[in-house]
Design a protein around this motif. Structure first.
Motif, PDB file in Angstrom:
ATOM      1  N   LEU A  98     -14.048  84.323  33.456  1.00  0.00           N
ATOM      2  CA  LEU A  98     -15.013  83.947  32.417  1.00  0.00           C
ATOM      3  C   LEU A  98     -14.312  83.693  31.086  1.00  0.00           C
ATOM      4  CD1 LEU A  98     -17.947  86.444  33.184  1.00  0.00           C
ATOM      5  CD2 LEU A  98     -17.680  84.061  33.936  1.00  0.00           C
ATOM      6  N   GLY A  99     -15.077  83.206  30.108  1.00  0.00           N
ATOM      7  CA  GLY A  99     -14.554  83.063  28.747  1.00  0.00           C
ATOM      8  C   GLY A  99     -13.857  81.738  28.502  1.00  0.00           C
ATOM      9  N   TYR A 100     -13.315  81.597  27.283  1.00  0.00           N
ATOM     10  CA  TYR A 100     -12.680  80.347  26.857  1.00  0.00           C
ATOM     11  C   TYR A 100     -11.232  80.282  27.322  1.00  0.00           C
ATOM     12  CZ  TYR A 100     -16.750  79.515  23.979  1.00  0.00           C
ATOM     13  OH  TYR A 100     -18.030  79.285  23.578  1.00  0.00           O
ATOM     14  N   SER A 101     -10.758  79.057  27.518  1.00  0.00           N
ATOM     15  CA  SER A 101      -9.377  78.891  27.968  1.00  0.00           C
ATOM     16  C   SER A 101      -8.417  78.805  26.781  1.00  0.00           C
ATOM     17  CB  SER A 101      -9.261  77.608  28.782  1.00  0.00           C
ATOM     18  OG  SER A 101      -9.495  76.501  27.925  1.00  0.00           O
ATOM     19  N   GLY A 102      -8.968  78.498  25.580  1.00  0.00           N
ATOM     20  CA  GLY A 102      -8.110  78.297  24.411  1.00  0.00           C
ATOM     21  C   GLY A 102      -7.875  76.820  24.133  1.00  0.00           C
ATOM     22  N   ASP A 103      -8.268  75.940  25.056  1.00  0.00           N
ATOM     23  CA  ASP A 103      -8.100  74.489  24.859  1.00  0.00           C
ATOM     24  C   ASP A 103      -9.408  73.857  24.409  1.00  0.00           C
ATOM     25  OD1 ASP A 103      -5.502  74.629  25.784  1.00  0.00           O
ATOM     26  OD2 ASP A 103      -6.133  74.375  27.866  1.00  0.00           O
ATOM     27  N   THR A 104      -9.304  72.629  23.883  1.00  0.00           N
ATOM     28  CA  THR A 104     -10.515  71.852  23.574  1.00  0.00           C
ATOM     29  C   THR A 104     -10.464  70.559  24.378  1.00  0.00           C
ATOM     30  OG1 THR A 104      -9.383  70.879  21.677  1.00  0.00           O
ATOM     31  CG2 THR A 104     -10.926  72.670  21.206  1.00  0.00           C
ATOM     32  N   ASN A 105     -11.656  70.016  24.693  1.00  0.00           N
ATOM     33  CA  ASN A 105     -11.658  68.748  25.433  1.00  0.00           C
ATOM     34  C   ASN A 105     -11.614  67.582  24.462  1.00  0.00           C
ATOM     35  OD1 ASN A 105     -14.265  68.323  24.491  1.00  0.00           O
ATOM     36  ND2 ASN A 105     -15.263  68.743  26.437  1.00  0.00           N
ATOM     37  N   VAL A 106     -11.679  66.351  25.001  1.00  0.00           N
ATOM     38  CA  VAL A 106     -11.511  65.146  24.193  1.00  0.00           C
ATOM     39  C   VAL A 106     -12.572  65.027  23.107  1.00  0.00           C
ATOM     40  CG1 VAL A 106     -12.729  63.822  25.973  1.00  0.00           C
ATOM     41  CG2 VAL A 106     -11.347  62.628  24.322  1.00  0.00           C
ATOM     42  N   GLN A 107     -13.750  65.634  23.317  1.00  0.00           N
ATOM     43  CA  GLN A 107     -14.785  65.563  22.301  1.00  0.00           C
ATOM     44  C   GLN A 107     -14.714  66.743  21.318  1.00  0.00           C
ATOM     45  OE1 GLN A 107     -17.479  63.856  24.921  1.00  0.00           O
ATOM     46  NE2 GLN A 107     -15.883  64.441  26.319  1.00  0.00           N
ATOM     47  N   GLY A 108     -13.618  67.505  21.371  1.00  0.00           N
ATOM     48  CA  GLY A 108     -13.391  68.580  20.417  1.00  0.00           C
ATOM     49  C   GLY A 108     -14.159  69.851  20.753  1.00  0.00           C
ATOM     50  N   GLU A 109     -14.716  69.914  21.967  1.00  0.00           N
ATOM     51  CA  GLU A 109     -15.461  71.115  22.342  1.00  0.00           C
ATOM     52  C   GLU A 109     -14.523  72.119  23.015  1.00  0.00           C
ATOM     53  OE1 GLU A 109     -19.498  68.594  23.428  1.00  0.00           O
ATOM     54  OE2 GLU A 109     -17.985  69.039  24.927  1.00  0.00           O
TER      55      GLU A 109
END
Ligand code: FDP
Length: 337
Positions: free
Chosen positions: A52-63
């Motif tokens: 669970l939780g965030y990976s620390g990366d953002t996708n192309v739309q900045g999310e």
């Protein structure tokens, strides 16, 4: 065992009239079904294996990406590696398309691109809420120039198949290949998707509306007035209940079965998202095709979503989707403001 219904593979073999040759459809949907099984199983175990939780990366739309977003995307990238009919994969999670090593023109018949939102509704991952996978299949026409994706930006009416997997209390796979909408439920006892409903029709009107009403102050006046109307309680035509799960797939699925409308309007103001939040190619167009094939409608407030042409693979578009009555109502309000 008690199963009288067909499993997905048998159903696909029995198909005659689809916009995609049965053999190709079987191979591609087989891979999607496998991805659905893997993602469902990972969602069920994620809280106990540190998923669970965030990976620390953002996708192309900045999310910010969740670990499960990345994991699910990787499942699609890997599973389509050996799927010969598909030469390109476009995903919400990847800035650029993935073109597989094989060339698009090596086949005797058509080659395809799959456009996917691997894990839709990812704010629900950490709270054990419903999620989905959305997919769209398009024919590649620029077969000698696979890096050029212009042929995939055309209107959603060019999709040859589309659908979604819903991860709720049950995992279900819903698809259309241009000959109605069929629904399958995953039976974990036999590890197969079993036919539940064939040629499903959406009610012409429904009791629910689904929207993030917390954003009302940011919407265009047409969307604000639509919600005022839906909640004005003057008579039974203006008395709706609100349901919002935070996952487009889950809210759309409710519309498909019970009737009603889901919308994500455009926002006004300098920092507003004038096109809303949902992506045209891998969210609005595929569910738009499912809606229409089930007798419902999908609009951007001004006209049919399936006629909108994208400029870029990650374009967003406002969406009003669901039963014909409520979508027509939304268009009337949108026309006024
Ligand atoms: P999410 O970003 O969590 O993946 O695809 C976008 C989407 O989810 C839809 O599934 C969902 O309906 C909507 O965004 C939720 O956005 P809000 O939090 O703005 O309501």
């Amino acid at each position: 065992m008690g199963h009288q219904s067909l499993i997905l593979l048998e159903h696909l073999h029995a198909q005659k009239k689809t916009a995609m040759p049965a053999d190709d459809l079987t191979l591609v949907l087989g891979r999607i079904a496998l991805a659905g099984k893997l993602i469902a199983s990972q969602l069920a175990r994620a809280s106990i294996v540190g998923g669970l939780g965030y990976s620390g990366d953002t996708n192309v739309q900045g999310e910010e990406q969740k670990k499960l977003d990345e994991w699910s995307n990787e499942v699609f990238v890997r599973l389509f590696e050996p799927c010969e009919p598909v030469c390109s994969l476009i995903s919400e999670e990847m800035e650029a398309p993935k073109h597989y090593e094989r060339s698009c023109h090596s086949r005797d018949h058509a080659s395809y691109a799959i456009l996917v939102d691997p894990l839709d509704g990812s704010s629900n991952t950490d709270v054990n809420g419903s999620l989905g996978t959305i997919f769209s299949i398009r024919k590649r026409t620029l077969r000698h120039r696979r890096d050029d994706v212009k042929d995939l930006l055309g209107p959603g009416s060019q999709q040859v198949a589309a659908g979604y997997v819903l991860y709720g209390p049950a995992t279900q796979l819903i698809y259309t290949a241009g000959a109605g909408v069929d629904m399958f439920t995953f039976d974990p006892q036999i590890s197969e998707f079993v036919l539940w409903k064939e040629n499903l029709k959406m009610p012409a009107r429904g009791p629910y509306y689904s929207v993030n009403q917390g954003n009302i102050a940011k919407w265009n006046p047409g969307a604000q007035n639509l919600v005022r109307h839906l909640t004005s309680r003057k008579n039974k035509n203006t008395s709706y209940s609100m349901r919002y799960s935070g996952a487009f797939v889950a809210d759309f699925h409710r519309c498909l079965i019970d009737g009603g409308i889901y919308f994500y309007p455009g926002e006004i103001g300098a920092d507003g998202k004038s096109k809303g939040k949902l992506r045209l190619l891998y969210e609005c167009a595929p569910l738009g095709m499912v809606a229409e094939q089930a007798g419902g409608r999908a609009s951007n407030g001004k006209g049919r979503i399936l006629e909108v042409v994208a400029k870029d693979i990650h374009d967003r578009e406002p969406v009003y989707i669901g039963s014909a009555t409520e979508v027509a109502m939304a268009e009337e309000f949108r026309a006024e403001g």
